[in-house]
Design an enzyme around this catalytic site. Structure first.
Site, PDB file in Angstrom:
ATOM      1  CB  CYS A 111      -0.992  -0.024   1.166  1.00  0.00           C
ATOM      2  SG  CYS A 111      -2.321   1.198   1.013  1.00  0.00           S
ATOM      3  CG  HIS A 216      -3.618  -3.542   3.075  1.00  0.00           C
ATOM      4  ND1 HIS A 216      -2.799  -2.925   3.996  1.00  0.00           N
ATOM      5  CD2 HIS A 216      -4.138  -2.547   2.308  1.00  0.00           C
ATOM      6  CE1 HIS A 216      -2.824  -1.625   3.808  1.00  0.00           C
ATOM      7  NE2 HIS A 216      -3.627  -1.362   2.803  1.00  0.00           N
ATOM      8  CD  GLU A 218      -1.411  -5.619   5.686  1.00  0.00           C
ATOM      9  OE1 GLU A 218      -1.810  -4.463   5.916  1.00  0.00           O
ATOM     10  OE2 GLU A 218      -0.947  -5.977   4.585  1.00  0.00           O
TER      11      GLU A 218
END
Length: 240
Positions: A111, A216, A218
């Protein structure tokens, strides 16, 4: 024969301006562990010699999400719809990226990380997509539901390293950004696009492994095989 050592991978910290503290989504270090690396969450370093030392000692780096990059770094004034900036983090990451690239060590951006790569290498950003981009297909790039759920598609460049890793021309991703690449930096190649034409992944030309994504990972790697493959490819590059 001894087992191959796991690479030490630095993760750039997020910064909470209200609490005056650094913090981290657990999905970043846990994803690196799942992919075979050892995560090291960094401090907000401000001395060039310390930044050079970290670049030398660690095997790879994750440039995480977070605040907007200060527009002064791409020659623009701070517009009213730009969100919070944190100049000490900009200094650290811009300096560290150069130091890491000089050593040809692997980098992975998420990002803000993608946006920082673009700014560092001479590109520009839209300070706010909804205010500055006229789109025929106004995809929601800042999703309102849980971040673990993909919300839109991206088209992957078949000539990219990203395609080599996942072997798919289209994947679904999550999305939490209000800024995006406007002018692509000369040293970057676009590796994926959203259906409304925004750059969703880039690769740094001339680097053994330099990849960044606008979404993202994660929040996705536990349930998404493609995301885990990306993390594994990054960690493998750090090991080598």
């Amino acid at each position: 024969m001894c087992a191959q050592k796991k690479p030490l991978i630095g993760i750039l910290p997020l910064y909470d301006s209200n609490k005056k503290s650094i913090w981290m989504y657990p999905g970043y270090p846990e994803g690196i562990i799942a992919a075979g690396g050892i995560p090291v969450i960094l401090s907000v370093l401000n001395h060039d010699e310390d930044i050079e030392a970290i670049a030398e000692r660690l095997d790879g780096f994750v440039f995480s999400g977070g605040q907007d990059v200060d527009p002064q770094h791409y020659g623009e004034v701070l517009l009213k719809y730009c969100n919070e900036i944190y100049p000490p983090r900009d200094h650290l990451e811009l300096r560290l990226l150069r130091a890491v690239m000089d050593r040809d060590k692997p980098v992975f951006g998420v990002c803000r990380g993608l946006q920082l790569f673009n700014v560092a290498l001479g590109g520009t950003l839209y300070q706010d997509i909804n205010k500055q981009v006229n789109r025929e297909l106004p995809i929601q790039h800042f999703q309102q539901n849980n971040y673990e759920f993909p919300v839109h598609e991206v088209m992957v460049n078949k000539k990219s390293r990203l395609y080599e890793i996942i072997g798919m021309e289209m994947i679904r991703v999550n999305s939490m950004h209000h800024q995006a690449i406007a002018r692509l930096a000369p040293q970057l190649t676009a590796a994926a696009f959203s259906r409304d034409g925004l750059v969703e992944a880039v690769e740094i030309e001339g680097l053994a492994f330099g990849l960044a994504v606008q979404w993202h990972p994660e929040f996705l790697w536990r349930d998404d095989e493609n995301t885990l493959r990306i993390l594994q490819a990054f960690v493998a590059a750090c090991r080598n």
